[in-house]
Design a protein around this motif. Structure first.
Motif, PDB file in Angstrom:
ATOM      1  N   LEU A  72       0.857  -1.196   0.000  1.00  0.00           N
ATOM      2  CA  LEU A  72       0.000   0.000   0.000  1.00  0.00           C
ATOM      3  C   LEU A  72       0.884   1.234   0.000  1.00  0.00           C
ATOM      4  N   ILE A  74       0.950   5.012   1.525  1.00  0.00           N
ATOM      5  CA  ILE A  74       0.324   5.941   2.473  1.00  0.00           C
ATOM      6  C   ILE A  74       1.312   7.086   2.703  1.00  0.00           C
ATOM      7  N   CYS A  81       2.226  -4.776   3.494  1.00  0.00           N
ATOM      8  CA  CYS A  81       1.283  -5.127   4.564  1.00  0.00           C
ATOM      9  C   CYS A  81       0.915  -6.602   4.559  1.00  0.00           C
ATOM     10  N   GLY A  90      -9.135  -3.566  11.483  1.00  0.00           N
ATOM     11  CA  GLY A  90     -10.234  -3.226  10.565  1.00  0.00           C
ATOM     12  C   GLY A  90     -10.505  -4.328   9.553  1.00  0.00           C
ATOM     13  N   ALA A 103      -3.456   4.400  -0.587  1.00  0.00           N
ATOM     14  CA  ALA A 103      -4.536   4.217   0.396  1.00  0.00           C
ATOM     15  C   ALA A 103      -4.561   5.380   1.391  1.00  0.00           C
ATOM     16  N   ALA A 106      -8.087   6.825   2.388  1.00  0.00           N
ATOM     17  CA  ALA A 106      -8.839   5.835   3.180  1.00  0.00           C
ATOM     18  C   ALA A 106      -8.253   5.749   4.583  1.00  0.00           C
ATOM     19  N   PHE A 107      -6.926   5.772   4.655  1.00  0.00           N
ATOM     20  CA  PHE A 107      -6.249   5.660   5.960  1.00  0.00           C
ATOM     21  C   PHE A 107      -6.582   6.871   6.827  1.00  0.00           C
ATOM     22  N   HIS A 112      -7.332   6.858  12.007  1.00  0.00           N
ATOM     23  CA  HIS A 112      -6.431   5.952  12.732  1.00  0.00           C
ATOM     24  C   HIS A 112      -5.737   6.656  13.889  1.00  0.00           C
ATOM     25  N   LEU A 120       2.621   1.658  11.309  1.00  0.00           N
ATOM     26  CA  LEU A 120       2.985   1.767   9.889  1.00  0.00           C
ATOM     27  C   LEU A 120       4.483   1.568   9.682  1.00  0.00           C
TER      28      LEU A 120
END
Ligand code: HEM
Length: 146
Positions: A72, A74, A81, A90, A103, A106-107, A112, A120
């Protein structure tokens, strides 16, 4: 061991009174041990330096989009991951929806916690080339506070 032996043994143990000093030493040892573990964890989660990170472009990330190989992006960093899929609170489906892609939104939108942000670091394997970054300028400056 018969019942008599057991009784004698427990009587002997009953005689051994823990001294206050012993108790305090045990406490001190366990605090030192705990601090060592926390320190070690902090070290392991220390942000990786730019020299340690490989430059990985979006085209390469896109190849890693399966449950056996899930990357992913971020905040312009690339994360492997795969091993985290089964542990993500999740669920793994939501991670797989973004496998091989960016992502970040979305993250962020899931709100979070600081723990998630620290987690992370464990999976960071690289960063996007400067021309593909959205959150950090080519000279390494951050555009948003994260
Ligand atoms: C490697 C990347 C990720 C890590 C390390 C991570 C970590 C975590 C952690 C630790 C939690 C527990 C709550 C918290 O501490 O905030 C969590 C919850 C959650 N995550 Fe992630 N997450 C990642 C990526 C994502 C992505 C891309 C999404 C997509 C939307 C997502 C969606 C969620 C959701 C919906 C929850 C809430 C679960 C619940 O409360 O039932 N996560 N994540």
């Amino acid at each position: 061991m018969d019942l008599v032996n057991l009784t004698v043994r427990s009587l002997k143990l009953g005689d051994v009174k823990p001294s206050r000093e012993n108790f305090l030493q045990v406490e001190r040892d366990s605090i030192t041990e705990r601090n060592d573990i926390i320190g070690e964890r902090k070290c392991r989660l220390k942000e990786k330096s730019h020299d340690e990170l490989r430059i990985i472009n979006l085209a390469e990330v896109a190849w890693h989009d399966t449950p056996d190989d899930c990357w992913l992006v971020i905040y312009d960093y690339v994360y492997d991951c795969t091993e985290f899929l089964n542990n993500h609170p999740g669920g793994q489906d939501i991670l797989l929806e973004h496998a091989g892609r960016d992502a970040t939104l979305a993250f962020i939108s899931t709100g979070h916690s600081a723990v998630a942000n620290a987690t992370l670091e464990r999976y960071k394997i690289g960063e996007l080339p400067p021309e593909e970054r959205l959150f950090r300028t080519p000279n390494g400056l951050k555009i948003s506070g994260f």
